[in-house]
Design an enzyme around this catalytic site. Structure first.
Site, PDB file in Angstrom:
ATOM      1  NE  ARG A 127      -1.652  -2.369   2.827  1.00 23.49           N
ATOM      2  CZ  ARG A 127      -1.739  -3.717   2.517  1.00 23.49           C
ATOM      3  NH1 ARG A 127      -2.918  -3.946   1.778  1.00 23.49           N
ATOM      4  NH2 ARG A 127      -0.919  -4.377   2.758  1.00 23.49           N
ATOM      5  CB  THR A 128       3.430   2.483   2.439  1.00 18.94           C
ATOM      6  OG1 THR A 128       2.499   2.010   3.495  1.00 18.94           O
ATOM      7  CG2 THR A 128       3.938   3.952   2.788  1.00 18.94           C
ATOM      8  CE  LYS A 184      26.688  -5.074  -6.025  1.00 18.83           C
ATOM      9  NZ  LYS A 184      26.789  -4.196  -7.230  1.00 18.83           N
ATOM     10  NE  ARG A 209       7.019   0.534   5.032  1.00 19.39           N
ATOM     11  CZ  ARG A 209       5.633   0.203   5.025  1.00 19.39           C
ATOM     12  NH1 ARG A 209       5.561  -1.072   4.676  1.00 19.39           N
ATOM     13  NH2 ARG A 209       4.679   0.646   5.425  1.00 19.39           N
ATOM     14  CG  HIS A 229       2.909   3.798   8.597  1.00 22.73           C
ATOM     15  ND1 HIS A 229       3.138   4.555   7.510  1.00 22.73           N
ATOM     16  CD2 HIS A 229       2.597   2.597   8.132  1.00 22.73           C
ATOM     17  CE1 HIS A 229       2.974   3.997   6.587  1.00 22.73           C
ATOM     18  NE2 HIS A 229       2.465   3.041   6.840  1.00 22.73           N
TER      19      HIS A 229
HETATM   20  N1   CP Z   1      -0.472  -0.253   5.889  1.00 23.24           N
HETATM   21  C1   CP Z   1       0.805  -0.446   5.327  1.00 23.24           C
HETATM   22  O1   CP Z   1       1.546   0.193   5.654  1.00 23.24           O
HETATM   23  O2   CP Z   1       0.534  -1.283   4.240  1.00 23.24           O
HETATM   24  P1   CP Z   1       2.142  -1.749   3.544  1.00 23.24           P
HETATM   25  O3   CP Z   1       2.868  -2.430   4.656  1.00 23.24           O
HETATM   26  O4   CP Z   1       1.570  -2.761   2.380  1.00 23.24           O
HETATM   27  O5   CP Z   1       2.610  -0.390   2.962  1.00 23.24           O
END
Ligand code: CP
Length: 305
Positions: free
Chosen positions: A54-55, A82, A104, A132
């Protein structure tokens, strides 16, 4: 604000500005204008060291809808294997002219370190068990669009709170916006200091059935197997019996209450398919709202015109 690293970076005024801007951008997008020229000539880098559906896709769609150039970097298949460090990867991206880096990372705090190395804006797209913030913003946006407000709502966040960056960011943002939040889960999956550490207004419960009749929103969380030793992972059946949301439990909710989940979900553990696909569920709506909210975040951070 130059970076969005934590939901705590946003006071009520800033958070409301993001939600209002997202609503405006969603309106524009729904009027058949698929692309705005706002960020033409700007470069957004998606720097993902951890899996995401999603993100990552949502930030890519958001940046493209604002006409930014998008570079997608995934640690898998890169020179990270590496031994290249986060800092050297960041400096490489900087040399390619990143105006914003969406990151992320499995390590809590990685976006904060990154922000000290690059000139552009850094957006935290999930760091370890820490935060998040854009997930919390899209969740607040979804509550506002379904229930008309965030202030005064009672939100239950249920499940593996201990490992959940979604829970932490939501507690921070929702209490800033005036919601009442109760975290619920097995004692082993609730941090011992969760109340005072996050918000003085936060309540803790271990009894889902007792809280459900009093909530406007129930947000289910996935049990994060990848962040715990296998021997600590609860049995699916036992977990579902105590903390899963099934049709019988859903009937305990007030008629207007909504069911949320940030995804990815494990159907049959924290939520049954019947509930996930019900009219009360906002799970697909949350994903759609995520694009507008991330457009707003990029627009505001990069000073779009
Ligand atoms: N909700 C969320 O962060 O989903 P993903 O891990 O798929 O990005």
């Amino acid at each position: 604000i130059k970076h969005l690293l934590s939901a705590a970076d946003l006071d009520a005024q800033h958070a409301t500005l993001v939600l209002d801007t997202a609503a405006e951008l969603a309106n524009v997008s729904s009027r058949e204008v698929k692309k705005l020229p706002t960020l033409r000539g700007r470069t957004v880098v998606n720097l993902f060291y951890e899996d995401s559906t999603r993100t990552r896709i949502s930030f890519e769609a958001a940046a493209k809808r604002l006409s930014a150039d998008v570079i997608n970097f995934s640690a898998k298949g890169s020179s990270v294997s590496k031994g290249e460090s986060l800092k050297d990867t960041a400096l490489t991206l900087q040399a390619m002219g990143a105006d914003a880096v969406v990151v992320r990372h499995p390590a809590s705090g990685a976006p904060h370190r990154l922000a000290s190395w690059v000139d552009g804006s850094v957006v935290n797209a999930g760091d370890g068990t820490h935060e998040h913030p854009t997930q919390a913003l899209l969740d607040a946006y979804t509550m506002r669009s379904r229930l008309g407000r965030v202030a005064g709502l009672h939100v239950a966040i249920v499940g593996d709170v201990l490992h959940s960056r979604v829970a932490r960011s939501n507690v921070l943002l929702l209490t800033t916006l005036g919601a009442k939040v109760t975290v619920i889960g097995p004692p082993t999956l609730i941090p011992v200091d969760v109340g005072p550490a996050l918000s003085p207004d936060l309540r803790v419960s271990y009894d889902l059935d007792a809280v459900l009749p009093d909530v406007d929103v129930v947000m289910m969380l996935r049990v994060q197997r990848e962040r715990m030793n296998d021997s600590f992972f609860p049995s699916t059946r036992e977990y579902a019996r105590r903390y899963g949301l099934d049709a019988a439990r859903m009937r305990r909710l007030p008629e207007h209450a909504i069911v949320m989940h940030p995804g990815p979900m494990v159907r049959g553990m924290e939520i049954t398919p019947e509930v996930a696909d019900s009219a009360r569920s906002t799970i697909v709506e949350q994903v759609a709202n995520g694009v507008s909210v991330r457009m707003a975040v990029l627009y505001l951070l990069l000073g779009g015109k």
